[in-house]
Scaffold this motif. Structure first.
Motif, PDB file in Angstrom:
ATOM      1  N   GLY A 172       8.138  10.820   4.501  1.00 43.36           N
ATOM      2  CA  GLY A 172       8.929  10.874   3.270  1.00 43.36           C
ATOM      3  C   GLY A 172       8.268  11.745   2.226  1.00 43.36           C
ATOM      4  N   ILE A 173       8.173  11.216   0.998  1.00 45.81           N
ATOM      5  CA  ILE A 173       7.569  12.019  -0.077  1.00 45.81           C
ATOM      6  C   ILE A 173       6.064  12.204   0.118  1.00 45.81           C
ATOM      7  N   GLY A 174       5.482  11.473   1.091  1.00 52.59           N
ATOM      8  CA  GLY A 174       4.037  11.578   1.351  1.00 52.59           C
ATOM      9  C   GLY A 174       3.585  13.026   1.502  1.00 52.59           C
ATOM     10  N   VAL A 210       3.706   5.942   4.120  1.00 50.43           N
ATOM     11  CA  VAL A 210       4.367   5.874   5.434  1.00 50.43           C
ATOM     12  C   VAL A 210       5.620   5.016   5.335  1.00 50.43           C
ATOM     13  N   GLY A 211       6.524   5.262   6.282  1.00 45.72           N
ATOM     14  CA  GLY A 211       7.702   4.403   6.401  1.00 45.72           C
ATOM     15  C   GLY A 211       9.006   5.126   6.211  1.00 45.72           C
ATOM     16  N   ASP A 212       9.999   4.614   6.906  1.00 46.63           N
ATOM     17  CA  ASP A 212      11.368   5.073   6.717  1.00 46.63           C
ATOM     18  C   ASP A 212      12.262   3.985   7.294  1.00 46.63           C
ATOM     19  N   TRP A 213      13.403   3.805   6.637  1.00 44.53           N
ATOM     20  CA  TRP A 213      14.304   2.744   7.097  1.00 44.53           C
ATOM     21  C   TRP A 213      14.718   2.937   8.545  1.00 44.53           C
ATOM     22  N   LYS A 214      14.691   4.178   9.034  1.00 45.39           N
ATOM     23  CA  LYS A 214      15.166   4.400  10.411  1.00 45.39           C
ATOM     24  C   LYS A 214      14.243   3.747  11.450  1.00 45.39           C
ATOM     25  N   ALA A 219       0.360   1.353  10.378  1.00 47.49           N
ATOM     26  CA  ALA A 219      -0.751   2.316  10.298  1.00 47.49           C
ATOM     27  C   ALA A 219      -1.661   1.991   9.121  1.00 47.49           C
ATOM     28  N   ILE A 220      -1.056   1.647   7.987  1.00 46.03           N
ATOM     29  CA  ILE A 220      -1.883   1.392   6.800  1.00 46.03           C
ATOM     30  C   ILE A 220      -2.638   0.065   6.965  1.00 46.03           C
ATOM     31  N   LEU A 221      -1.975  -0.916   7.574  1.00 41.87           N
ATOM     32  CA  LEU A 221      -2.678  -2.188   7.825  1.00 41.87           C
ATOM     33  C   LEU A 221      -3.824  -1.958   8.811  1.00 41.87           C
ATOM     34  N   SER A 239       0.158   4.042  -5.274  1.00 38.04           N
ATOM     35  CA  SER A 239       0.529   2.645  -5.023  1.00 38.04           C
ATOM     36  C   SER A 239       1.930   2.503  -4.432  1.00 38.04           C
ATOM     37  N   HIS A 240       2.694   3.583  -4.472  1.00 48.31           N
ATOM     38  CA  HIS A 240       4.082   3.478  -4.013  1.00 48.31           C
ATOM     39  C   HIS A 240       4.224   3.811  -2.533  1.00 48.31           C
ATOM     40  N   GLY A 241       5.450   3.673  -2.039  1.00 46.27           N
ATOM     41  CA  GLY A 241       5.729   3.971  -0.638  1.00 46.27           C
ATOM     42  C   GLY A 241       6.287   5.368  -0.446  1.00 46.27           C
ATOM     43  N   SER A 242       6.984   5.571   0.667  1.00 42.41           N
ATOM     44  CA  SER A 242       7.419   6.910   1.070  1.00 42.41           C
ATOM     45  C   SER A 242       8.736   7.331   0.430  1.00 42.41           C
ATOM     46  N   ALA A 243       9.345   6.435  -0.354  1.00 36.63           N
ATOM     47  CA  ALA A 243      10.571   6.732  -1.129  1.00 36.63           C
ATOM     48  C   ALA A 243      11.577   7.569  -0.347  1.00 36.63           C
ATOM     49  N   ASP A 254      12.241  17.447  -3.831  1.00 33.84           N
ATOM     50  CA  ASP A 254      11.384  17.921  -4.929  1.00 33.84           C
ATOM     51  C   ASP A 254      11.550  17.041  -6.178  1.00 33.84           C
ATOM     52  N   LEU A 255      11.740  15.738  -5.951  1.00 32.95           N
ATOM     53  CA  LEU A 255      11.948  14.817  -7.074  1.00 32.95           C
ATOM     54  C   LEU A 255      10.749  13.903  -7.306  1.00 32.95           C
ATOM     55  N   ALA A 256       9.881  13.785  -6.306  1.00 35.79           N
ATOM     56  CA  ALA A 256       8.801  12.780  -6.388  1.00 35.79           C
ATOM     57  C   ALA A 256       7.769  13.157  -7.443  1.00 35.79           C
ATOM     58  N   ALA A 282      11.515  13.126 -12.811  1.00 34.51           N
ATOM     59  CA  ALA A 282      12.707  12.334 -13.151  1.00 34.51           C
ATOM     60  C   ALA A 282      12.382  10.858 -13.414  1.00 34.51           C
ATOM     61  N   ASP A 283      11.419  10.308 -12.666  1.00 36.21           N
ATOM     62  CA  ASP A 283      11.121   8.871 -12.795  1.00 36.21           C
ATOM     63  C   ASP A 283      10.533   8.508 -14.156  1.00 36.21           C
ATOM     64  N   ILE A 284       9.915   9.471 -14.852  1.00 34.36           N
ATOM     65  CA  ILE A 284       9.305   9.157 -16.159  1.00 34.36           C
ATOM     66  C   ILE A 284       9.982   9.923 -17.293  1.00 34.36           C
TER      67      ILE A 284
HETATM   68  P1  NAD Z   1       8.852   2.890  -2.518  1.00 31.94           P
HETATM   69  O1  NAD Z   1       7.623   2.682  -3.312  1.00 31.94           O
HETATM   70  O2  NAD Z   1       8.808   3.945  -1.488  1.00 31.94           O
HETATM   71  O3  NAD Z   1      10.081   3.221  -3.518  1.00 31.94           O
HETATM   72  C1  NAD Z   1      10.533   2.292  -4.519  1.00 31.94           C
HETATM   73  C2  NAD Z   1      11.326   3.071  -5.590  1.00 31.94           C
HETATM   74  O4  NAD Z   1      10.416   3.849  -6.357  1.00 31.94           O
HETATM   75  C3  NAD Z   1      12.338   4.059  -5.003  1.00 31.94           C
HETATM   76  O5  NAD Z   1      13.478   4.099  -5.821  1.00 31.94           O
HETATM   77  C4  NAD Z   1      11.607   5.389  -5.049  1.00 31.94           C
HETATM   78  O6  NAD Z   1      12.476   6.510  -5.174  1.00 31.94           O
HETATM   79  C5  NAD Z   1      10.742   5.221  -6.279  1.00 31.94           C
HETATM   80  N1  NAD Z   1       9.474   5.973  -6.158  1.00 31.94           N
HETATM   81  C6  NAD Z   1       8.408   5.639  -5.385  1.00 31.94           C
HETATM   82  N2  NAD Z   1       7.444   6.558  -5.505  1.00 31.94           N
HETATM   83  C7  NAD Z   1       7.905   7.494  -6.371  1.00 31.94           C
HETATM   84  C8  NAD Z   1       7.371   8.695  -6.892  1.00 31.94           C
HETATM   85  N3  NAD Z   1       6.154   9.158  -6.559  1.00 31.94           N
HETATM   86  N4  NAD Z   1       8.131   9.424  -7.749  1.00 31.94           N
HETATM   87  C9  NAD Z   1       9.347   9.001  -8.123  1.00 31.94           C
HETATM   88  N5  NAD Z   1       9.918   7.858  -7.672  1.00 31.94           N
HETATM   89  C10 NAD Z   1       9.199   7.117  -6.801  1.00 31.94           C
HETATM   90  O7  NAD Z   1       9.236   1.471  -1.891  1.00 31.94           O
HETATM   91  P2  NAD Z   1      10.429   1.069  -0.883  1.00 31.94           P
HETATM   92  O8  NAD Z   1      11.662   1.867  -1.185  1.00 31.94           O
HETATM   93  O9  NAD Z   1      10.472  -0.392  -0.929  1.00 31.94           O
HETATM   94  O10 NAD Z   1       9.872   1.471   0.545  1.00 31.94           O
HETATM   95  C11 NAD Z   1      10.157   2.717   1.183  1.00 31.94           C
HETATM   96  C12 NAD Z   1       9.317   2.823   2.432  1.00 31.94           C
HETATM   97  O11 NAD Z   1       7.943   2.915   2.051  1.00 31.94           O
HETATM   98  C13 NAD Z   1       9.415   1.597   3.339  1.00 31.94           C
HETATM   99  O12 NAD Z   1       9.434   2.036   4.670  1.00 31.94           O
HETATM  100  C14 NAD Z   1       8.152   0.812   3.020  1.00 31.94           C
HETATM  101  O13 NAD Z   1       7.748  -0.003   4.073  1.00 31.94           O
HETATM  102  C15 NAD Z   1       7.180   1.929   2.764  1.00 31.94           C
HETATM  103  N6  NAD Z   1       5.998   1.584   1.951  1.00 31.94           N
HETATM  104  C16 NAD Z   1       4.838   2.198   2.301  1.00 31.94           C
HETATM  105  C17 NAD Z   1       3.689   1.978   1.559  1.00 31.94           C
HETATM  106  C18 NAD Z   1       2.437   2.728   1.953  1.00 31.94           C
HETATM  107  O14 NAD Z   1       2.512   3.699   2.664  1.00 31.94           O
HETATM  108  N7  NAD Z   1       1.237   2.326   1.477  1.00 31.94           N
HETATM  109  C19 NAD Z   1       3.734   1.132   0.447  1.00 31.94           C
HETATM  110  C20 NAD Z   1       4.952   0.552   0.093  1.00 31.94           C
HETATM  111  C21 NAD Z   1       6.091   0.791   0.856  1.00 31.94           C
END
Ligand code: NAD
Length: 364
Positions: free
Chosen positions: A10-12, A68-72, A85-87, A278-282, A289-291, A332-334
């Motif tokens: 994802g955005i990783g 890491v991660g994707d709904w698929k 992988a992260i665990l 701290s966030h996931g793969s969004a 180009d939004l992350a 966009a998020d901030i």
């Molecule tokens: P998420 O953190 O990926 O996203 C939650 C919300 O925050 C979404 O609306 C997303 O667009 C937004 N967001 C997250 N990071 C952002 C960024 N850098 N910039 C702008 N907006 C951002 O959580 P989720 O949607 O619950 O999970 C998505 C996937 O990520 C799932 O597969 C989940 O298991 C995985 N995940 C991975 C980790 C990790 O790799 N350590 C942590 C949490 C979730």
């Protein structure tokens, strides 16, 4: 020093690319090597944490991780899902101490879901135990209920457990971190209900005897969740178990405006660390180009400070991020009225420019 770079899914890949540009702009010499992890590794090698990736992470001094991660992949068996992988990395590398600072930059108070007076100047540090608790406790599984009102019914169960050394080592990390800040530590538990967390409270209290300069208080997790949105600035350093820390640190993330701003460090007993936002793969915004890359860029600063022994370079990155925010650039998020909206790449450009020119960035 060698850095393993694991962008993930994802955005990783997008945010790690910007973090790498920032690292390169520092003119410090590090060896870097990339590897696949998560869904990308599953697609290529049939496993989210291939042997070669784990070996690289073990051999490196620090790991820069995207997400890491994707709904698929939700229908895959659990062991093959990207999140394993992260665990697996945390467990295999012994990364038991997770540092999650929650800082609300003055420029972003409007992006917080709380009133500006509650979050302006917020600077707290949540230290989460990362390799124990109910997330790793055995036994776990599904079975036919052996007793109780529903004997014979299908049930699922997990095991919450902590050993004394696990609590002692995270308590030492937390007291030492508190010594470097305001010398206040809050230990969060659920000692009123859970045996595991009465033990946690007892052991943290014992360790406290070695840190008489730190003021320790204990708080139940339900109250801590409430206080975090009522008066978050009353906290300074918070230490808690794996599950409570998972939940409270995401709650704290929102106080700062966006989870896209929050870096994290996961450390072993010798200072080796895995650094990630701290966030996931969004997946909802991936490839567009939004992350916001700032959490990952600030994770590089933590890596320089905690593992690579380059505190000045860490401070340079943090100052560059602050300068960029002060200039009004926002992903966009901030974004709020009056800011200049930019994409992932432009935000990376701005941080690199602030680092290399040291000049204030002007609105474009
Ligand atoms: P998420 O953190 O990926 O996203 C939650 C919300 O925050 C979404 O609306 C997303 O667009 C937004 N967001 C997250 N990071 C952002 C960024 N850098 N910039 C702008 N907006 C951002 O959580 P989720 O949607 O619950 O999970 C998505 C996937 O990520 C799932 O597969 C989940 O298991 C995985 N995940 C991975 C980790 C990790 O790799 N350590 C942590 C949490 C979730």
């Amino acid at each position: 020093m060698k850095i393993a770079i694991l962008p993930g899914d994802g955005i990783g890949t997008e945010i790690v690319a910007q973090a790498e540009r920032v690292l390169a702009a520092l003119d410090l010499r590090f060896e870097t090597e990339h590897a696949l992890v998560g869904g990308a590794a599953y697609e290529a090698h049939g496993h989210p944490l291939p042997e070669a990736t784990l070996a690289l992470a073990k051999a490196a001094d620090a790991v820069l991780f995207g997400a890491v991660g994707d709904w698929k992949y939700d229908k895959l068996e659990r062991a093959l899902r990207p999140e394993q992988a992260i665990l697996g990395l945390r467990k295999s590398l012994g990364l038991f101490a997770n540092f999650r600072p929650a800082i609300c930059y003055p420029e972003l108070t409007a992006a917080s879901s709380l009133k500006p007076e509650l979050v302006g100047g917020l600077d707290i540090l949540i230290i989460r135990e990362l390799t124990g608790d109910i997330y790793f406790g055995q036994p776990r599984g599904r079975r036919s209920a052996p007793d109780g009102a529903f004997t014979g019914a299908e049930e699922a169960f997990d095991t919450m457990r902590y050993t004394r050394p696990e609590i002692e080592r995270i308590a030492h990390v937390a007291f030492k971190a508190a010594q470097k800040r305001s010398k206040r530590l809050t230990s969060v538990d659920k000692a009123n209900v859970l045996e595991t967390f009465q033990f946690w409270k007892d052991v943290v209290t014992e360790v406290h005897a070695q840190y008489p300069d730190v003021a320790l208080d204990h708080m139940y997790v339900d109250n801590a969740a409430m206080q975090l949105v009522r008066a978050p600035k009353k906290f300074d350093v918070v230490v808690t178990g794996n599950m409570f820390g998972d939940i409270l640190s995401d709650e704290a993330a929102m106080l700062t405006g966006s989870i896209g701003m929050l870096p994290s460090a996961s450390l072993d007993a010798h200072g080796k660390g895995l650094y990630e936002p701290s966030h996931g793969s969004a997946p909802d915004i991936a490839g567009r180009d939004l992350a916001n890359p700032l959490a990952t860029i600030l994770s590089v600063a933590m890596m320089l400070r905690f593992t690579l022994n380059q505190p000045e370079a860490a401070a340079r990155i943090e100052q560059a991020v602050q300068a960029v925010l002060a200039s009004g650039l926002r992903t966009a998020d901030i974004w709020a009225e009056g800011g200049t909206k930019v994409g992932t790449r432009q935000m990376g450009d701005a941080v690199v420019a602030a680092l290399t020119t040291k000049k204030a960035i002007t609105k474009s």
